[in-house]
Design an enzyme around this catalytic site. Sequence first.
Site, PDB file in Angstrom:
ATOM      1  N   GLY A  34     -22.404 -24.855 -91.662  1.00 56.08           N
ATOM      2  CA  GLY A  34     -22.236 -25.976 -90.739  1.00 56.08           C
ATOM      3  C   GLY A  34     -21.585 -25.546 -89.451  1.00 56.08           C
ATOM      4  N   ASN A  35     -21.186 -26.497 -88.640  1.00 56.75           N
ATOM      5  CA  ASN A  35     -20.485 -26.182 -87.381  1.00 56.75           C
ATOM      6  C   ASN A  35     -19.450 -27.266 -87.103  1.00 56.75           C
ATOM      7  OD1 ASN A  35     -21.731 -28.311 -85.602  1.00 56.75           O
ATOM      8  ND2 ASN A  35     -23.591 -27.239 -86.259  1.00 56.75           N
ATOM      9  N   ARG A  36     -18.722 -27.119 -86.004  1.00 55.91           N
ATOM     10  CA  ARG A  36     -17.564 -27.993 -85.749  1.00 55.91           C
ATOM     11  C   ARG A  36     -17.900 -29.330 -85.100  1.00 55.91           C
ATOM     12  NH1 ARG A  36     -13.134 -24.869 -86.700  1.00 55.91           N
ATOM     13  NH2 ARG A  36     -13.409 -22.631 -86.352  1.00 55.91           N
ATOM     14  N   SER A  37     -19.170 -29.605 -84.891  1.00 58.94           N
ATOM     15  CA  SER A  37     -19.516 -30.872 -84.246  1.00 58.94           C
ATOM     16  C   SER A  37     -19.071 -32.057 -85.099  1.00 58.94           C
ATOM     17  CB  SER A  37     -21.031 -30.934 -84.039  1.00 58.94           C
ATOM     18  OG  SER A  37     -21.388 -32.236 -83.635  1.00 58.94           O
ATOM     19  N   ALA A  58     -25.535 -30.880 -82.676  1.00 56.41           N
ATOM     20  CA  ALA A  58     -25.416 -29.421 -82.749  1.00 56.41           C
ATOM     21  C   ALA A  58     -26.273 -28.979 -83.928  1.00 56.41           C
ATOM     22  CB  ALA A  58     -23.959 -29.028 -82.962  1.00 56.41           C
TER      23      ALA A  58
END
Length: 216
Positions: A21-24, A88
């Site tokens: 995943g990512n920080r969005s 994102a």
Amino acid sequence: MRVVVTAGGTREPIDPVRFLGNRSSGKMGNALASACREAGAEVELITAAPPPPAAPGVSVTEVETAAEMQRAVWRALDRADVLLMAAAVADYRPRTVAGQKLKKSADELTLELLPTVDILESLRVHPRRTRVLLVGFAAETDDLLANAAEKLRRKGLDLIVLNDVGAPGIGMAADDNAVTILDRDGVVLTVGRSPKLEVARRLVALIGDRSARASA
Ligand code: CTP
């Protein structure tokens, strides 16, 4: 106007309990959905983040992966005038998804990754492409303007919203943002550090002005 907004960071599964995943956080996309509603648009929010509280005029589609988001965006563009692509989207996904939880061992583990589809680029062949205003977001940490201009061209966008994700206090998961908006001819608007709803209102106002001029 009918506006499709994407939000949040896609999650690409590794096994039943893990994902890439990512920080969005989805905050910018949710702010855009609110600003579009305030301006009188009908909104479809396609989100990979926990959905915001229900609001009249906003329909929410929850997705997890880049592939699911692509399917939802393609479907939504059958009846949309504008796409605000704030999500994102993961650029890679694990080649295989384990059916059972991967067990720990003392060995190194290498994950093999495959590129995901680029949703914006894929829209070049959408039957309604020329009737939809495409707005992308560029999350950059270096060569900001040059990278954003290159993305706008490569993805065939009408506008791109550049956001310095390396700067403290703005961008991914923060409550504030500061953006520079470009079209094919260069910078058209800069918005200094402000709450995401304010940034969203400025972008929506810009799109409203441009659409009004285009149809005058
Ligand atoms: N995007 C997309 N599909 C992807 C990746 C990104 O549609 N698979 C969209 C994003 O939603 C955003 C724009 O493309 O509107 C730019 O995303 P960004 O992450 O800044 O760029 P990438 O194309 O992923 O390039 P890089 O990660 O190399 O900067």
